[in-house]
Design a protein around this motif. Structure first.
Motif, PDB file in Angstrom:
ATOM      1  N   VAL A  82      -4.160 -10.890  11.675  1.00 24.44           N
ATOM      2  CA  VAL A  82      -3.171 -10.580  12.630  1.00 24.44           C
ATOM      3  C   VAL A  82      -2.554  -8.949  12.402  1.00 24.44           C
ATOM      4  N   PRO A  83      -3.080  -8.321  13.437  1.00 24.59           N
ATOM      5  CA  PRO A  83      -2.505  -6.778  13.189  1.00 24.59           C
ATOM      6  C   PRO A  83      -1.071  -6.755  13.159  1.00 24.59           C
ATOM      7  N   LEU A  84      -0.414  -5.638  12.494  1.00 26.68           N
ATOM      8  CA  LEU A  84       0.796  -5.291  12.543  1.00 26.68           C
ATOM      9  C   LEU A  84       0.873  -3.626  12.406  1.00 26.68           C
ATOM     10  N   GLU A  85       2.053  -3.203  12.842  1.00 24.80           N
ATOM     11  CA  GLU A  85       2.050  -1.747  12.905  1.00 24.80           C
ATOM     12  C   GLU A  85       3.465  -1.313  12.425  1.00 24.80           C
ATOM     13  N   GLU A  86       3.317  -1.148  10.842  1.00 22.10           N
ATOM     14  CA  GLU A  86       4.742  -0.587  10.522  1.00 22.10           C
ATOM     15  C   GLU A  86       4.344   0.587   9.466  1.00 22.10           C
ATOM     16  N   ARG A  87       5.210   1.707   9.358  1.00 28.28           N
ATOM     17  CA  ARG A  87       4.698   3.005   8.858  1.00 28.28           C
ATOM     18  C   ARG A  87       5.914   3.700   8.033  1.00 28.28           C
ATOM     19  N   ALA A  99      -2.291  -4.999   8.652  1.00 27.96           N
ATOM     20  CA  ALA A  99      -2.660  -6.468   9.038  1.00 27.96           C
ATOM     21  C   ALA A  99      -1.967  -7.315   7.895  1.00 27.96           C
ATOM     22  N   VAL A 100      -1.483  -8.415   8.142  1.00 27.62           N
ATOM     23  CA  VAL A 100      -0.787  -9.185   7.260  1.00 27.62           C
ATOM     24  C   VAL A 100      -1.006 -10.684   7.552  1.00 27.62           C
ATOM     25  N   HIS A 101      -1.033 -11.544   6.259  1.00 24.55           N
ATOM     26  CA  HIS A 101      -1.050 -12.820   6.555  1.00 24.55           C
ATOM     27  C   HIS A 101      -0.377 -13.419   5.575  1.00 24.55           C
ATOM     28  N   ALA A 166       3.410 -15.492  -5.254  1.00 25.76           N
ATOM     29  CA  ALA A 166       4.536 -15.341  -5.803  1.00 25.76           C
ATOM     30  C   ALA A 166       4.739 -16.780  -6.666  1.00 25.76           C
ATOM     31  N   ASP A 167       6.019 -16.992  -7.245  1.00 30.27           N
ATOM     32  CA  ASP A 167       6.532 -18.222  -7.850  1.00 30.27           C
ATOM     33  C   ASP A 167       7.278 -18.996  -6.846  1.00 30.27           C
ATOM     34  N   GLY A 168       7.329 -18.535  -5.547  1.00 25.12           N
ATOM     35  CA  GLY A 168       7.712 -19.439  -4.496  1.00 25.12           C
ATOM     36  C   GLY A 168       7.414 -19.193  -3.185  1.00 25.12           C
ATOM     37  N   ASN A 169       7.798 -19.662  -2.226  1.00 18.25           N
ATOM     38  CA  ASN A 169       7.184 -19.327  -0.747  1.00 18.25           C
ATOM     39  C   ASN A 169       7.929 -17.986  -0.376  1.00 18.25           C
ATOM     40  N   PHE A 170       6.992 -17.222   0.107  1.00 19.58           N
ATOM     41  CA  PHE A 170       7.630 -15.962   0.777  1.00 19.58           C
ATOM     42  C   PHE A 170       8.515 -16.130   2.070  1.00 19.58           C
ATOM     43  N   ASN A 171       9.538 -15.304   2.105  1.00 17.95           N
ATOM     44  CA  ASN A 171      10.349 -15.426   3.273  1.00 17.95           C
ATOM     45  C   ASN A 171       9.985 -14.709   4.168  1.00 17.95           C
ATOM     46  N   LYS A 172       9.180 -14.868   5.452  1.00 15.63           N
ATOM     47  CA  LYS A 172       8.801 -14.198   6.679  1.00 15.63           C
ATOM     48  C   LYS A 172       9.606 -13.199   7.393  1.00 15.63           C
ATOM     49  N   ASP A 173      10.924 -13.459   7.045  1.00 15.88           N
ATOM     50  CA  ASP A 173      11.844 -12.721   7.903  1.00 15.88           C
ATOM     51  C   ASP A 173      12.062 -11.375   7.392  1.00 15.88           C
ATOM     52  N   LYS A 174      11.601 -11.071   6.061  1.00 18.35           N
ATOM     53  CA  LYS A 174      12.057  -9.653   5.599  1.00 18.35           C
ATOM     54  C   LYS A 174      11.381  -9.581   4.395  1.00 18.35           C
ATOM     55  N   ASP A 348       7.437   8.063  -2.310  1.00 20.38           N
ATOM     56  CA  ASP A 348       8.348   7.103  -2.255  1.00 20.38           C
ATOM     57  C   ASP A 348       7.898   6.034  -0.670  1.00 20.38           C
ATOM     58  N   TRP A 349       6.888   5.598  -0.742  1.00 19.28           N
ATOM     59  CA  TRP A 349       6.338   4.688   0.353  1.00 19.28           C
ATOM     60  C   TRP A 349       7.024   3.382   0.327  1.00 19.28           C
ATOM     61  N   ASN A 350       8.077   3.097   1.467  1.00 15.53           N
ATOM     62  CA  ASN A 350       8.480   1.680   1.501  1.00 15.53           C
ATOM     63  C   ASN A 350       8.653   1.270   3.038  1.00 15.53           C
ATOM     64  N   ILE A 351       8.091   0.023   3.324  1.00 14.37           N
ATOM     65  CA  ILE A 351       7.908  -0.485   4.483  1.00 14.37           C
ATOM     66  C   ILE A 351       8.600  -1.914   4.527  1.00 14.37           C
ATOM     67  N   THR A 352       9.670  -2.238   5.222  1.00 15.71           N
ATOM     68  CA  THR A 352      10.004  -3.356   5.234  1.00 15.71           C
ATOM     69  C   THR A 352       9.784  -3.948   6.604  1.00 15.71           C
ATOM     70  N   PHE A 353       8.999  -5.460   6.692  1.00 16.30           N
ATOM     71  CA  PHE A 353       8.509  -6.008   7.803  1.00 16.30           C
ATOM     72  C   PHE A 353       8.859  -7.470   7.976  1.00 16.30           C
ATOM     73  N   ARG A 354       8.844  -7.911   9.284  1.00 20.67           N
ATOM     74  CA  ARG A 354       8.658  -9.405   9.105  1.00 20.67           C
ATOM     75  C   ARG A 354       7.473  -9.801   9.763  1.00 20.67           C
ATOM     76  N   VAL A 355       7.160 -11.122   9.558  1.00 25.05           N
ATOM     77  CA  VAL A 355       5.958 -11.846  10.061  1.00 25.05           C
ATOM     78  C   VAL A 355       6.423 -12.815  11.078  1.00 25.05           C
ATOM     79  N   GLU A 356       5.844 -12.717  12.531  1.00 24.60           N
ATOM     80  CA  GLU A 356       6.115 -13.540  13.379  1.00 24.60           C
ATOM     81  C   GLU A 356       5.418 -14.796  13.315  1.00 24.60           C
TER      82      GLU A 356
END
Length: 356
Positions: A82-87, A99-101, A166-174, A348-356
């Motif tokens: 699934v492609p994603l585009e965050e920079r 891309a992210v899953h 992770a030690d718990g489920n990732f939250n896809k909203d952030k 200092d590269w930082n990208i915050t994204f959400r996964v639909e």
């Protein structure tokens, strides 16, 4: 995101055939072995390294590079991400999550680095030197790893892959990926390892290791008795002490190259010890291949790593172990792929994204 509507319209869920998954795992294990070793048990390849996402998408000019990179691992993966585009841009270099899953507590990301503006740093493979950080709301990545994939000349991008748990489920909203350091101008060179001077037996010394890796065992207590060690506390938190070859010390080794410090046969186990030099600002490592009399190539059965200091410099050592089919060493040979991390760039590269 410029592609978002196209992606949403195109997405549909698919499942990979189990046999196809096994084929992909074998190809990834063969072509993408990285000598990063930790005390924690690594994420299983099937769970954390496969991009078994969803959807066949139209190929645009921007996504051709991603397809080429994934196809270099396995053509079966090319239509399943699934492609994603965050920079994010820092120090003249752009980091992009391409891309992210995410599935429960597993996350898999394809990330690229490219020059932004007039800079000219990226013209080959790159490595974050484990300076990355990944989190989402209430959980943080605890184990996993990064793979250096390839450099795509047409898009002028260097690609990396992050497989995290992770030690718990990732939250896809952030979700946030941060990187602080980038090694550019990675080089690799094939060299033969001289096995004609194998010492049998060789004196051993005790060292406190900071990591181990294995292609043959799942837990350290499964080691053959011919490789002695002592343990204090649990593996995740305690320290292990191993008896390794008493070969060349750090003062005898090159600071900016890889030095073979010992090759020995003891108790039916072939030991190959190497010093990576001063690794304070670079990632220097080697992939070893033992070639049997029949031409079969294989990686080591087990390895440990530790550090020795000279003043303020930290020299990293590895000892590689082979205990399967090492009887006919007169007709065997060994070679290594020697990797050098090149130049370090800080940002200092930082990208915050959400996964639909």
């Amino acid at each position: 995101m410029s592609f978002s509507e196209e992606y949403k319209n195109a997405m549909k869920t698919v499942k990979l055939d189990e046999r196809k998954v096994e084929d992909i795992v074998k190809k990834i294990e063969t072509r993408q072995k990285k000598h990063t070793i930790h005390f924690v048990k690594p994420v299983t390849v099937a769970a954390a390294c496969l991009l078994c996402f969803c959807v066949t998408l139209p190929v645009s000019a921007k996504t051709k590079g991603i397809y080429r990179i994934i196809e270099s691992i396995s053509p079966a993966l090319a239509d399943t991400f699934v492609p994603l585009e965050e920079r994010s841009i820092s120090n003249g270099i752009a980091m992009e999550v391409e891309a992210v899953h995410v599935d429960g507590n597993q996350a898999d990301l394809l990330v690229s680095f490219s020059d932004a503006g007039d800079t000219d740093y990226i013209h080959g493979k790159v490595d974050t030197y484990d300076s990355y950080y990944f989190k989402s709301y209430d959980v943080e990545s605890t184990i996993g790893g990064q793979q250096v994939l390839d450099y795509d000349a047409e898009s002028d991008k260097a690609y990396l892959r992050f497989s995290l748990q992770a030690d718990g489920n990732f939250n896809k909203d952030k979700m946030t990926l941060s990187v602080k350091e980038l090694l550019c101008n990675l080089t690799k060179e094939e060299r033969d390892i001289n096995l004609s001077g194998i010492k049998e037996p060789m004196e051993l010394k005790q060292v406190e290791i900071n990591g181990w890796g294995s292609g043959q065992i799942d837990e350290i207590d499964e080691l053959p008795t011919e490789i002695p060690y002592t343990m204090e506390g649990e593996m995740e938190y305690g320290m292990a002490k191993f008896m390794v070859c008493d070969g060349l010390t750090a003062k005898d080794c090159a600071g900016n190259d890889i030095t073979t410090t010992a090759v020995a046969m003891k108790d039916g186990v072939l030991r190959v010890q190497m010093c990576m030099g001063d690794v304070a600002t670079t990632d220097r490592h080697v992939e070893l291949f033992l070639v049997g009399a029949d031409g079969t190539e294989r990686y080591e059965d087990f390895s440990v790593t530790w550090n020795e200091k000279i003043g303020d410099s930290r020299y990293q050592f590895y000892e590689f172990y082979y205990w399967n089919n090492v009887e006919d060493m007169e007709n065997a040979r060994m070679y290594g792929i020697f990797h050098d991390g090149g130049d370090a760039l800080f940002g200092d590269w930082n990208i915050t994204f959400r996964v639909e």
